[in-house]
Scaffold this active site. Structure first.
Site, PDB file in Angstrom:
ATOM      1  N   GLU A  53      -3.943  -6.232   0.933  1.00  0.00           N
ATOM      2  CA  GLU A  53      -2.571  -5.794   0.614  1.00  0.00           C
ATOM      3  C   GLU A  53      -1.604  -6.632   1.467  1.00  0.00           C
ATOM      4  OE1 GLU A  53      -1.656  -2.033   2.530  1.00  0.00           O
ATOM      5  OE2 GLU A  53      -0.242  -1.471   0.956  1.00  0.00           O
ATOM      6  N   ASN A  61       5.059  -2.816  -4.186  1.00  0.00           N
ATOM      7  CA  ASN A  61       3.898  -3.267  -3.423  1.00  0.00           C
ATOM      8  C   ASN A  61       2.835  -3.601  -4.481  1.00  0.00           C
ATOM      9  OD1 ASN A  61       1.687  -3.569  -1.747  1.00  0.00           O
ATOM     10  ND2 ASN A  61       2.178  -1.806  -0.469  1.00  0.00           N
ATOM     11  N   CYS A  81      -4.527  -0.046  -1.121  1.00  0.00           N
ATOM     12  CA  CYS A  81      -4.584   0.725   0.122  1.00  0.00           C
ATOM     13  C   CYS A  81      -4.652   2.232  -0.067  1.00  0.00           C
ATOM     14  CB  CYS A  81      -3.428   0.331   1.033  1.00  0.00           C
ATOM     15  SG  CYS A  81      -3.732   0.915   2.723  1.00  0.00           S
ATOM     16  N   GLU A  97       7.000   2.732   3.764  1.00  0.00           N
ATOM     17  CA  GLU A  97       6.709   2.240   2.393  1.00  0.00           C
ATOM     18  C   GLU A  97       7.610   2.902   1.359  1.00  0.00           C
ATOM     19  OE1 GLU A  97       2.978   1.053   0.762  1.00  0.00           O
ATOM     20  OE2 GLU A  97       1.970   1.612   2.611  1.00  0.00           O
ATOM     21  N   ASN A 121      -3.880  -2.131   4.558  1.00  0.00           N
ATOM     22  CA  ASN A 121      -3.369  -2.271   5.935  1.00  0.00           C
ATOM     23  C   ASN A 121      -3.415  -0.866   6.498  1.00  0.00           C
ATOM     24  OD1 ASN A 121      -1.589  -5.012   6.613  1.00  0.00           O
ATOM     25  ND2 ASN A 121      -1.742  -4.589   4.424  1.00  0.00           N
ATOM     26  N   LYS A 151       1.553  -0.602  -6.716  1.00  0.00           N
ATOM     27  CA  LYS A 151       0.997   0.548  -5.979  1.00  0.00           C
ATOM     28  C   LYS A 151       1.682   1.861  -6.357  1.00  0.00           C
ATOM     29  CE  LYS A 151       0.007   1.771  -1.117  1.00  0.00           C
ATOM     30  NZ  LYS A 151       0.152   1.237   0.268  1.00  0.00           N
TER      31      LYS A 151
END
Ligand code: CDV
Length: 305
Positions: free
Chosen positions: A48, A108, A170, A144, A195, A125
């Site tokens: 990611e 993302n 993730c 995020e 991450n 994502k």
């Protein structure tokens, strides 16, 4: 009948410091591609946000700095070298990055790029962890929800070399729905990058379990859906935040067949037998024979005793 096999590599990255230039970061990714080519790999999976530090870990006040972390055109002038190297090596890859979409929305994102350097699949994502607002007193942030919108492409499945591939990113790997929706779409291989901080400021009791829960999520997803799952970390201490490694290739049996041992740039390569997916799906996890969605309902009223 010959079984369908692919040689795949998880290309774990160590930290990407803020001071790194894009050319330096790309050189690391290309070196991993070259190593993978020597091992006969056909598909390399990067983590990611593989082009930048994981900037949701801090509040970025400066507008220009913040927007420098997103890539609009892929390949663009400063990512073209990666695509050229992959085409030269005839290597497909999965790359996670912060995306500024055509309409300037921010996601993302991960893309699947074929061996001729064509982007053949895109995933944005869906499960964004963390917060929109800065958490005072936290040793690091997870912003995020501030920096990305929830992905708007669903969980798609793309065929490549007779293999049905799904992407996730993730935090998605912790949610049963991710794997089940991809499996229902026919995915045989799920590629994801992560991450993951080694500590959880708001749930310190889970700190000792971070590596275990990472593998648990991917192994359970692989087993319960009869799929291969390749999970790839950005590991090590990046801008003061310590992140786990443990990049792993997980079989439909739920076993880890290959795993990273370091917290740096490391290639983990193995052959995967895609017919193992078929065998498990014919037996214990035959969705058509044994799954009973028509009986799945929550009991919302307490049962009278
Ligand atoms: N990048 C992530 O999605 N990280 C989350 C952390 C914040 C818990 C993860 O699920 O690993």
């Amino acid at each position: 009948m010959r079984s369908r096999t692919l040689t795949v590599s998880a290309a774990q990255l160590g930290p990407i410091p803020l001071s790194a230039t894009r050319a330096e970061t790309l050189a690391r990714l290309i070196k991993l591609l070259e190593e993978a080519a020597l091992e006969g790999t056909q598909l390399v999976v990067f983590p990611e946000a593989a082009l930048t530090p994981f900037f949701p870990h801090w509040l970025v006040r400066d507008h220009d700095e913040l927007h420098s972390y997103y890539d609009k055109n892929l390949p663009g002038t400063d990512t073209q070298a990666l695509f050229d190297a992959a085409r030269e090596l005839q290597m497909a890859f999965v790359l996670g990055y912060a995306e500024r979409a055509e309409d300037n929305r921010l996601f993302n994102t991960a893309v699947l790029v074929d061996e001729n350097a064509n982007i053949i699949h895109r995933y944005r994502k869906i499960h964004l962890p963390g917060f929109d607002a800065v958490q005072k007193d936290a040793p690091f942030q997870n912003l995020e929800k501030r920096y990305f919108e929830v992905g708007n492409l669903g969980f798609g499945v793309q065929s490549w070399r007779k293999t049905k591939i799904g992407l996730a990113i993730c935090n998605d790997r912790r949610w049963a729905e991710t794997y089940r929706v991809l499996a229902l779409g026919g995915a045989e291989l799920v590629c994801l990058g992560y991450n993951t901080p080694a500590s959880t400021p708001h749930l310190p009791e889970s700190d000792r379990l971070v590596d275990f829960q990472n593998h648990l999520s991917m192994q359970a997803g692989a087993y319960q859906n009869s799929m291969w799952v390749i999970g790839v970390a950005k590991a090590g201490t990046e801008e003061g935040v310590s992140q786990i490694g443990g990049s792993a290739i997980n079989a439909p049996s739920g076993e880890i067949v290959a795993v990273a041992r370091t917290l740096g740039d490391e290639l983990v390569t193995t052959d995967i037998d895609l017919d193992m997916v078929t065998r498990y799906r014919r037996d214990v996890f035959s969705f058509s024979q044994h799954r009973r969605p028509e009986h799945y309902r929550s009991i919302t009223e307490p049962v009278a005793r």
